[in-house]
Scaffold this motif. Structure first.
Motif, PDB file in Angstrom:
ATOM      1  N   GLY A  67      20.127   2.166 -34.634  1.00 13.73           N
ATOM      2  CA  GLY A  67      19.554   2.058 -33.293  1.00 13.73           C
ATOM      3  C   GLY A  67      19.402   3.418 -32.653  1.00 13.73           C
ATOM      4  N   ALA A  68      20.326   3.730 -31.767  1.00 13.76           N
ATOM      5  CA  ALA A  68      20.273   4.982 -31.004  1.00 13.76           C
ATOM      6  C   ALA A  68      20.299   6.221 -31.895  1.00 13.76           C
ATOM      7  N   GLY A  69      20.929   6.136 -33.069  1.00 18.37           N
ATOM      8  CA  GLY A  69      21.022   7.291 -33.963  1.00 18.37           C
ATOM      9  C   GLY A  69      19.713   7.656 -34.640  1.00 18.37           C
ATOM     10  N   GLY A  70      18.803   6.721 -34.719  1.00 15.25           N
ATOM     11  CA  GLY A  70      17.492   7.011 -35.290  1.00 15.25           C
ATOM     12  C   GLY A  70      17.418   7.065 -36.801  1.00 15.25           C
ATOM     13  N   ALA A  71      18.420   6.503 -37.491  1.00 14.93           N
ATOM     14  CA  ALA A  71      18.371   6.474 -38.953  1.00 14.93           C
ATOM     15  C   ALA A  71      17.223   5.581 -39.413  1.00 14.93           C
ATOM     16  N   ASN A  72      16.663   5.887 -40.568  1.00 18.29           N
ATOM     17  CA  ASN A  72      15.627   5.046 -41.149  1.00 18.29           C
ATOM     18  C   ASN A  72      16.319   3.936 -41.931  1.00 18.29           C
ATOM     19  N   CYS A  73      16.380   2.751 -41.357  1.00 16.32           N
ATOM     20  CA  CYS A  73      17.086   1.631 -41.976  1.00 16.32           C
ATOM     21  C   CYS A  73      16.135   0.622 -42.602  1.00 16.32           C
ATOM     22  N   SER A  74      14.889   1.006 -42.771  1.00 12.29           N
ATOM     23  CA  SER A  74      13.898   0.079 -43.326  1.00 12.29           C
ATOM     24  C   SER A  74      14.233  -0.322 -44.769  1.00 12.29           C
ATOM     25  N   MET A  75      14.875   0.546 -45.515  1.00 11.35           N
ATOM     26  CA  MET A  75      15.155   0.260 -46.931  1.00 11.35           C
ATOM     27  C   MET A  75      16.333  -0.690 -47.139  1.00 11.35           C
ATOM     28  N   ILE A  76      17.095  -1.000 -46.077  1.00 10.17           N
ATOM     29  CA  ILE A  76      18.215  -1.944 -46.219  1.00 10.17           C
ATOM     30  C   ILE A  76      17.861  -3.310 -45.628  1.00 10.17           C
ATOM     31  N   PRO A  81      14.402  -2.089 -51.549  1.00  4.28           N
ATOM     32  CA  PRO A  81      15.229  -1.632 -52.681  1.00  4.28           C
ATOM     33  C   PRO A  81      16.717  -1.461 -52.404  1.00  4.28           C
ATOM     34  N   CYS A  82      17.104  -1.215 -51.151  1.00  5.29           N
ATOM     35  CA  CYS A  82      18.520  -0.964 -50.864  1.00  5.29           C
ATOM     36  C   CYS A  82      19.204  -2.131 -50.147  1.00  5.29           C
ATOM     37  N   TYR A  83      18.558  -3.280 -50.140  1.00  8.80           N
ATOM     38  CA  TYR A  83      19.167  -4.453 -49.489  1.00  8.80           C
ATOM     39  C   TYR A  83      20.397  -4.921 -50.261  1.00  8.80           C
ATOM     40  N   PHE A  84      20.315  -4.895 -51.585  1.00  7.49           N
ATOM     41  CA  PHE A  84      21.461  -5.290 -52.408  1.00  7.49           C
ATOM     42  C   PHE A  84      22.182  -4.055 -52.921  1.00  7.49           C
ATOM     43  N   PRO A  85      23.499  -4.041 -52.983  1.00  4.56           N
ATOM     44  CA  PRO A  85      24.360  -5.141 -52.564  1.00  4.56           C
ATOM     45  C   PRO A  85      24.328  -5.330 -51.047  1.00  4.56           C
ATOM     46  N   ASN A  86      24.264  -6.568 -50.647  1.00  7.56           N
ATOM     47  CA  ASN A  86      24.166  -6.920 -49.235  1.00  7.56           C
ATOM     48  C   ASN A  86      25.555  -6.952 -48.600  1.00  7.56           C
ATOM     49  N   THR A  87      26.120  -5.755 -48.404  1.00 11.05           N
ATOM     50  CA  THR A  87      27.430  -5.641 -47.761  1.00 11.05           C
ATOM     51  C   THR A  87      27.312  -4.657 -46.604  1.00 11.05           C
ATOM     52  N   VAL A  88      28.188  -4.802 -45.648  1.00  8.24           N
ATOM     53  CA  VAL A  88      28.199  -3.878 -44.514  1.00  8.24           C
ATOM     54  C   VAL A  88      28.466  -2.457 -45.013  1.00  8.24           C
ATOM     55  N   LYS A  89      29.394  -2.312 -45.949  1.00  8.60           N
ATOM     56  CA  LYS A  89      29.723  -0.978 -46.473  1.00  8.60           C
ATOM     57  C   LYS A  89      28.507  -0.322 -47.117  1.00  8.60           C
ATOM     58  N   ASP A  90      27.792  -1.040 -47.947  1.00 12.36           N
ATOM     59  CA  ASP A  90      26.640  -0.460 -48.630  1.00 12.36           C
ATOM     60  C   ASP A  90      25.502  -0.158 -47.660  1.00 12.36           C
ATOM     61  N   HIS A  91      25.243  -1.061 -46.728  1.00 10.72           N
ATOM     62  CA  HIS A  91      24.200  -0.807 -45.733  1.00 10.72           C
ATOM     63  C   HIS A  91      24.599   0.353 -44.824  1.00 10.72           C
ATOM     64  N   TYR A  94      23.986   3.704 -46.564  1.00 12.55           N
ATOM     65  CA  TYR A  94      22.583   4.104 -46.550  1.00 12.55           C
ATOM     66  C   TYR A  94      22.181   4.627 -45.169  1.00 12.55           C
ATOM     67  N   ALA A  95      22.574   3.902 -44.135  1.00 13.05           N
ATOM     68  CA  ALA A  95      22.219   4.297 -42.763  1.00 13.05           C
ATOM     69  C   ALA A  95      22.898   5.609 -42.366  1.00 13.05           C
ATOM     70  N   PHE A  96      24.179   5.763 -42.692  1.00  9.62           N
ATOM     71  CA  PHE A  96      24.896   6.995 -42.367  1.00  9.62           C
ATOM     72  C   PHE A  96      24.216   8.187 -43.031  1.00  9.62           C
TER      73      PHE A  96
END
Length: 134
Positions: A67-76, A81-91, A94-96
């Motif tokens: 959100g406010a950080g402006g990371a590109n989270c489209s790939m999760i 391609p980065c949706y799986f594994p579908n875990t908070v840690k993995d997403h 990617y966002a971090f």
């Protein structure tokens, strides 16, 4: 014996001070970042979620990064391609990393309230590629 210990400590201190910085990588410690590349990734680094961080803390940091950080989270997102594994840690990883790569040269950090850490091990997997900028 008592006079040998101070001399030995002096020698060790001198060796540490004189050791070239390029040789610090074997210990993965750097005064600036806390972590340095070991050469395996040719000096590249990524920001990932700390596995010891609670899921609820990671979720708050993930929400901020996307959100406010402006990371590109489209790939999760689903069907990306980065949706799986579908875990908070993995997403969160990617966002971090997206946030950090975008902002690290303007003072952005890989901290996220102690939920993240820098690594020299590429977290990319399958078709999911994590960006790494010099």
């Amino acid at each position: 014996m008592i006079t040998v210990v101070p001399r030995l400590l002096s020698v060790v201190l001198i060796l540490v001070v004189l050791t070239p910085r390029s040789e610090w990588s074997s210990s993965n410690i750097s005064p600036e970042l806390g972590v340095v590349a070991d050469g395996a990734g040719q000096g590249m680094q990524w920001c990932i979620a700390d596995e010891q961080t609670a899921v609820d803390v990671l979720q708050v940091a993930l929400d901020w990064a996307c959100g406010a950080g402006g990371a590109n989270c489209s790939m999760i997102q689903p069907n990306k391609p980065c949706y799986f594994p579908n875990t908070v840690k993995d997403h969160a990883s990617y966002a971090f990393n997206s946030y950090w790569q975008k902002h690290k040269h303007q003072g952005g950090t890989c901290y996220f309230n102690a939920a993240a850490m820098v690594t020299d091990l590429n977290p990319s997997h399958d078709a999911c590629q994590f960006e790494s900028l010099p």
